[in-house]
Design an enzyme around this catalytic site. Structure first.
Site, PDB file in Angstrom:
ATOM      1  N   TRP A   1      21.005 117.010  45.628  1.00 32.34           N
ATOM      2  CA  TRP A   1      19.968 117.032  44.592  1.00 32.34           C
ATOM      3  C   TRP A   1      18.603 116.720  45.197  1.00 32.34           C
ATOM      4  O   TRP A   1      17.616 117.397  44.952  1.00 32.34           O
ATOM      5  CB  TRP A   1      20.322 116.029  43.493  1.00 32.34           C
ATOM      6  CG  TRP A   1      19.406 116.023  42.301  1.00 32.34           C
ATOM      7  CD1 TRP A   1      18.458 116.953  41.975  1.00 32.34           C
ATOM      8  CD2 TRP A   1      19.367 115.037  41.265  1.00 32.34           C
ATOM      9  NE1 TRP A   1      17.825 116.606  40.795  1.00 32.34           N
ATOM     10  CE2 TRP A   1      18.365 115.439  40.343  1.00 32.34           C
ATOM     11  CE3 TRP A   1      20.075 113.860  41.031  1.00 32.34           C
ATOM     12  CZ2 TRP A   1      18.062 114.682  39.199  1.00 32.34           C
ATOM     13  CZ3 TRP A   1      19.774 113.122  39.887  1.00 32.34           C
ATOM     14  CH2 TRP A   1      18.779 113.529  38.986  1.00 32.34           C
TER      15      TRP A   1
ATOM     16  N   ASP B   1      27.685 118.692  47.843  1.00 32.80           N
ATOM     17  CA  ASP B   1      27.614 118.899  46.396  1.00 32.80           C
ATOM     18  C   ASP B   1      26.209 119.334  46.014  1.00 32.80           C
ATOM     19  O   ASP B   1      25.225 118.684  46.377  1.00 32.80           O
ATOM     20  CB  ASP B   1      27.961 117.610  45.656  1.00 32.80           C
ATOM     21  CG  ASP B   1      27.840 117.772  44.146  1.00 32.80           C
ATOM     22  OD1 ASP B   1      28.806 118.265  43.535  1.00 32.80           O
ATOM     23  OD2 ASP B   1      26.785 117.426  43.587  1.00 32.80           O
TER      24      ASP B   1
ATOM     25  N   TYR C   1      19.228 122.685  41.011  1.00 37.48           N
ATOM     26  CA  TYR C   1      18.520 121.817  41.962  1.00 37.48           C
ATOM     27  C   TYR C   1      17.450 122.635  42.672  1.00 37.48           C
ATOM     28  O   TYR C   1      17.730 123.431  43.582  1.00 37.48           O
ATOM     29  CB  TYR C   1      19.480 121.226  42.991  1.00 37.48           C
ATOM     30  CG  TYR C   1      20.484 120.226  42.443  1.00 37.48           C
ATOM     31  CD1 TYR C   1      20.371 119.706  41.148  1.00 37.48           C
ATOM     32  CD2 TYR C   1      21.544 119.790  43.223  1.00 37.48           C
ATOM     33  CE1 TYR C   1      21.286 118.789  40.654  1.00 37.48           C
ATOM     34  CE2 TYR C   1      22.465 118.865  42.738  1.00 37.48           C
ATOM     35  CZ  TYR C   1      22.333 118.373  41.452  1.00 37.48           C
ATOM     36  OH  TYR C   1      23.234 117.470  40.979  1.00 37.48           O
TER      37      TYR C   1
ATOM     38  N   HIS D   1      28.276 121.392  34.454  1.00 38.55           N
ATOM     39  CA  HIS D   1      27.238 120.431  34.822  1.00 38.55           C
ATOM     40  C   HIS D   1      26.857 119.555  33.628  1.00 38.55           C
ATOM     41  O   HIS D   1      25.895 119.824  32.923  1.00 38.55           O
ATOM     42  CB  HIS D   1      26.019 121.170  35.362  1.00 38.55           C
ATOM     43  CG  HIS D   1      25.091 120.297  36.143  1.00 38.55           C
ATOM     44  ND1 HIS D   1      24.045 120.808  36.875  1.00 38.55           N
ATOM     45  CD2 HIS D   1      25.035 118.950  36.334  1.00 38.55           C
ATOM     46  CE1 HIS D   1      23.400 119.829  37.472  1.00 38.55           C
ATOM     47  NE2 HIS D   1      23.976 118.680  37.141  1.00 38.55           N
TER      48      HIS D   1
END
Length: 326
Positions: free
Chosen positions: A21, A51, A56, A122
């Site tokens: 992220w 991940d 993002y 998500h």
């Protein structure tokens, strides 16, 4: 670095992964050069699980990962992405088979692969977990070869438990020194069903690094500046939902428990003390952070006294703010 089984998929992953992220967006500016260097450092340190998510940096994180893995020729790294947060409005009825296929196709293109290793819903609205047709659509994508496995990323323990009713491979959930509830029931149920547990937000948005102060400043595009009260997304994603000053107080008291090791490494090692956790995914904005995170796996097991002291601080200062909320 030790490897742990990843649920029903025949995967073994190194126990410290990488959350991408921060190199994508919402954490202040990270140049592409720094982002790539950070990914290389994490992989050099033994990380084998990355991940990311399609949102993002509007796909930037996925593209960076694809570029670095192609450059390294490294095919043994598992890349987990997420889908659903592009929906606007982000409501349960928008989680259609057509929308999910569109998101998957986009991630396939950005990650430059023929099949996604793992796609996670998500943090969808709670109602999605009561819509079996959503998970049936994911089953069809597995059958079509678009993805190998699917899982969920949840906000609440209740959502995680409900998700176990479906043939998911994994559940991603916030679990750290400031969010201890998942270990009470959910972890046992996940192990019984051979579902992998991905521990996210392990450092409580930097609080558990021990480096933040009451006057710490954050860039305007850093969620720690703009999401303190849940203005943009669930407030539990920012400082784990703990009021900032309360978190700072808890960290100060934790220093006596931590001893000589870096606070962030202690926080990661604490998570790894629970065998139900398959992989923990700290983020990093530079190579030094990535290497330090990976080194937490080399620490000896924490003592009973350390575990009990950490629990006591949680019970006295943190529990009231988070325990029943998530």
């Amino acid at each position: 670095m030790n490897k742990r089984p990843f649920g029903r998929p025949d995967w073994k992953v190194r126990e410290i992964g990488f959350g991408a992220w921060a190199i994508g967006g919402s954490w202040g500016n990270v140049s592409e050069q720094d982002a790539e260097a950070t990914l290389h450092a994490a992989l050099d340190a033994g990380v084998s699980f990355l991940d990311t998510a399609d949102v993002y940096g509007s796909g930037r994180s996925e593209r960076l990962i694809a570029r670095v893995l192609k450059e390294r020729g490294q095919g043994d790294v598992i890349v987990a992405t997420k889908a659903g947060r592009q929906l606007n409005p982000h409501v349960a009825e928008a989680y259609t088979a057509e929308a999910l296929m569109r998101f998957v196709e986009g991630s396939l293109e950005r990650l430059q692969t023929e099949a996604l290793d793992l796609v996670q819903l998500h943090c969808p609205p709670t109602e999605v977990y009561y819509r079996p047709e959503v998970f049936e659509a994911l089953d069809r994508m597995v059958e079509a070869g678009k993805l190998k496995h699917y899982g969920v990323s949840v906000e609440k323990v209740e959502e995680a438990i409900k998700a176990l009713e479906y043939p998911i491979a994994s559940v991603q959930i916030i679990y750290n020194l400031f969010r201890q509830r998942p270990a009470e029931l959910f972890f046992r149920l996940a192990r019984e069903r051979q579902v992998a547990v991905i521990a996210r937000v392990p450092l409580a948005s930097g609080l558990l690094t021990g480096k933040l102060r009451v006057d710490s400043q954050f860039a305007p595009d850093d969620h720690r500046a703009f999401n303190r009260h849940g203005e943009a997304f669930d407030v539990g994603e920012t400082f784990s939902g703990v009021p900032f000053k309360v978190g700072l107080q808890a960290v100060e008291e934790m220093r006596a428990v931590v001893g000589d090791m870096p606070m962030a490494q202690f926080a990661l090692r604490w998570i790894l003390m629970n065998e139900a956790v398959s992989v923990v995914i700290p983020g990093a904005r530079n190579p030094e952070q990535a290497v330090s995170n990976a080194q937490a796996a080399e620490l000896p097991a924490l003592s009973v006294d350390q575990m009990e002291a950490a629990k006591a601080i949680y019970d006295r200062l943190i529990r009231l703010h988070v325990h029943q909320r998530w």
